[in-house]
Design a protein around this motif. Structure first.
Motif, PDB file in Angstrom:
ATOM      1  N   HIS A   1       2.720  -0.318  88.470  1.00 49.13           N
ATOM      2  CA  HIS A   1       3.747  -1.347  88.666  1.00 49.13           C
ATOM      3  C   HIS A   1       5.055  -0.910  88.004  1.00 49.13           C
ATOM      4  O   HIS A   1       5.442  -1.450  86.963  1.00 49.13           O
TER       5      HIS A   1
ATOM      6  N   ALA B   1      -0.380   1.284  83.665  1.00 47.13           N
ATOM      7  CA  ALA B   1       0.239   0.082  84.215  1.00 47.13           C
ATOM      8  C   ALA B   1       1.632   0.373  84.760  1.00 47.13           C
ATOM      9  O   ALA B   1       2.018  -0.157  85.812  1.00 47.13           O
ATOM     10  N   ARG B   2       2.393   1.216  84.079  1.00 50.37           N
ATOM     11  CA  ARG B   2       3.743   1.547  84.540  1.00 50.37           C
ATOM     12  C   ARG B   2       3.712   2.391  85.807  1.00 50.37           C
ATOM     13  O   ARG B   2       4.601   2.292  86.644  1.00 50.37           O
TER      14      ARG B   2
ATOM     15  N   THR C   1       9.734 -11.274  79.331  1.00 51.67           N
ATOM     16  CA  THR C   1      10.144  -9.886  79.436  1.00 51.67           C
ATOM     17  C   THR C   1      10.535  -9.313  78.087  1.00 51.67           C
ATOM     18  O   THR C   1      10.734  -8.119  77.961  1.00 51.67           O
TER      19      THR C   1
ATOM     20  N   GLU D   1      -0.631  -6.106  80.933  1.00 51.22           N
ATOM     21  CA  GLU D   1       0.189  -6.384  79.756  1.00 51.22           C
ATOM     22  C   GLU D   1      -0.587  -7.120  78.676  1.00 51.22           C
ATOM     23  O   GLU D   1      -0.356  -6.920  77.473  1.00 51.22           O
TER      24      GLU D   1
ATOM     25  N   GLU E   1       8.120  -1.396  88.561  1.00 55.35           N
ATOM     26  CA  GLU E   1       9.228  -2.342  88.495  1.00 55.35           C
ATOM     27  C   GLU E   1       8.881  -3.615  87.727  1.00 55.35           C
ATOM     28  O   GLU E   1       9.676  -4.557  87.711  1.00 55.35           O
ATOM     29  N   ASP E   2       7.719  -3.668  87.104  1.00 56.46           N
ATOM     30  CA  ASP E   2       7.308  -4.863  86.366  1.00 56.46           C
ATOM     31  C   ASP E   2       8.076  -4.933  85.051  1.00 56.46           C
ATOM     32  O   ASP E   2       7.894  -4.091  84.165  1.00 56.46           O
ATOM     33  N   GLY E   3       8.921  -5.955  84.916  1.00 54.60           N
ATOM     34  CA  GLY E   3       9.770  -6.081  83.738  1.00 54.60           C
ATOM     35  C   GLY E   3       8.998  -6.272  82.454  1.00 54.60           C
ATOM     36  O   GLY E   3       9.382  -5.750  81.401  1.00 54.60           O
ATOM     37  N   ARG E   4       7.901  -7.032  82.496  1.00 58.12           N
ATOM     38  CA  ARG E   4       7.120  -7.277  81.286  1.00 58.12           C
ATOM     39  C   ARG E   4       6.465  -5.997  80.781  1.00 58.12           C
ATOM     40  O   ARG E   4       6.450  -5.717  79.578  1.00 58.12           O
ATOM     41  N   ILE E   5       5.911  -5.206  81.720  1.00 62.67           N
ATOM     42  CA  ILE E   5       5.256  -3.961  81.328  1.00 62.67           C
ATOM     43  C   ILE E   5       6.278  -2.963  80.793  1.00 62.67           C
ATOM     44  O   ILE E   5       6.047  -2.285  79.782  1.00 62.67           O
ATOM     45  N   ASN E   6       7.426  -2.870  81.444  1.00 63.71           N
ATOM     46  CA  ASN E   6       8.461  -1.952  80.982  1.00 63.71           C
ATOM     47  C   ASN E   6       8.993  -2.355  79.617  1.00 63.71           C
ATOM     48  O   ASN E   6       9.314  -1.503  78.784  1.00 63.71           O
TER      49      ASN E   6
END
Length: 246
Positions: free
Chosen positions: A220, A216-217, A39, A194, A222-227
């Motif tokens: 997804h 992507a955001r 993350t 990602e 809530e995706d921690g890696r993308i955020n």
């Protein structure tokens, strides 16, 4: 026995140290603190790449302050999401230009593209989406595409009134289109969002990097890696203050 156990502990500790050093994107402090390294992996944008075609344009200085511009003093500042040196690559015939517009009375923008020789000039009036704060603009599909290997300057004017004026907020940047080869398609095939973002960033494809992360955001949220990648990208663009905006 105690000495043997001590050696084992030292060996394990050394192995962990080496693992942290040798794995890209994983910091020693994050690993030892028990945080998830995935993350925290930042987006890497290669700004010292050697572009194909005509190379870098002579002057990449862009209009629009990184502190933001606005239509009225009571409105939040607008900011363009541009690369550190205001120049990047794209694989798209009509790349998207992204601007942070949190709130404004303006309803449309004027987007123009021109090449260094003056042979190409296209512009379009485009509406501002009222439902998003990160807004993208691109030329219509029926506009002539950008030529591969040539540098183009885009200029985005936010029209505060009914017609453009010299006092309207203006942003600008530079882009070069690169041919989408079989090698490029192979490099992106099968990669999650990602990883595609990292691929774009490491090769200087700023405009595709931003577009892929925005999509992507949205898919997804809530995706921690993308955020985390999104926050890293905004830091690269000097816009870390808007990292929490959707």
């Amino acid at each position: 026995m105690r000495w043997s156990n001590c050696c084992k502990l030292l060996t394990v500790g050394l192995a962990l140290e080496l693992l942290c050093v040798n794995l890209p994107g994983i910091s020693r402090s994050a690993t030892l603190a028990g945080e998830s390294p995935l993350t925290r992996q930042p987006v890497v944008f290669e700004e010292n790449f050697e572009p194909p075609g005509e190379g870098h344009p002579d002057d990449t200085a862009g209009a629009g302050s990184r502190d933001g511009v606005r239509c009225a003093a009571s409105e939040p500042a607008m900011r363009a999401i541009v690369p550190p040196r205001n120049y990047g690559l794209t694989l798209e015939e009509h790349p998207r230009v992204f601007v942070y517009i949190p709130e404004t009375t303006a309803q449309q923008v004027l987007l123009a593209f021109k090449d260094e020789s003056g042979d190409y000039y296209q512009r379009a009036l485009l509406p501002i989406a009222e439902t998003e704060t990160i807004v993208s603009f691109r030329l219509p599909e029926d506009a002539p595409p950008l030529s591969v290997g040539k540098n183009y300057q885009w200029v985005l004017t936010v029209i505060c009134g009914t017609t453009p004026t010299p006092d309207d907020p203006v942003f600008s940047g530079w882009v070069q289109r690169v041919e989408q080869t079989a090698e490029v398609e192979k490099g992106l095939a099968g990669k999650p969002a990602e990883e595609q973002a990292q691929w774009y960033g490491e090769r200087g494809y700023w405009y595709d990097l931003v577009a892929s992360l925005v999509q992507a955001r949205q898919t997804h949220p809530e995706d921690g890696r993308i955020n985390a990648q999104w926050e890293s990208l905004l830091e690269l663009a000097g816009l870390s203050a808007i990292a929490d905006e959707r």
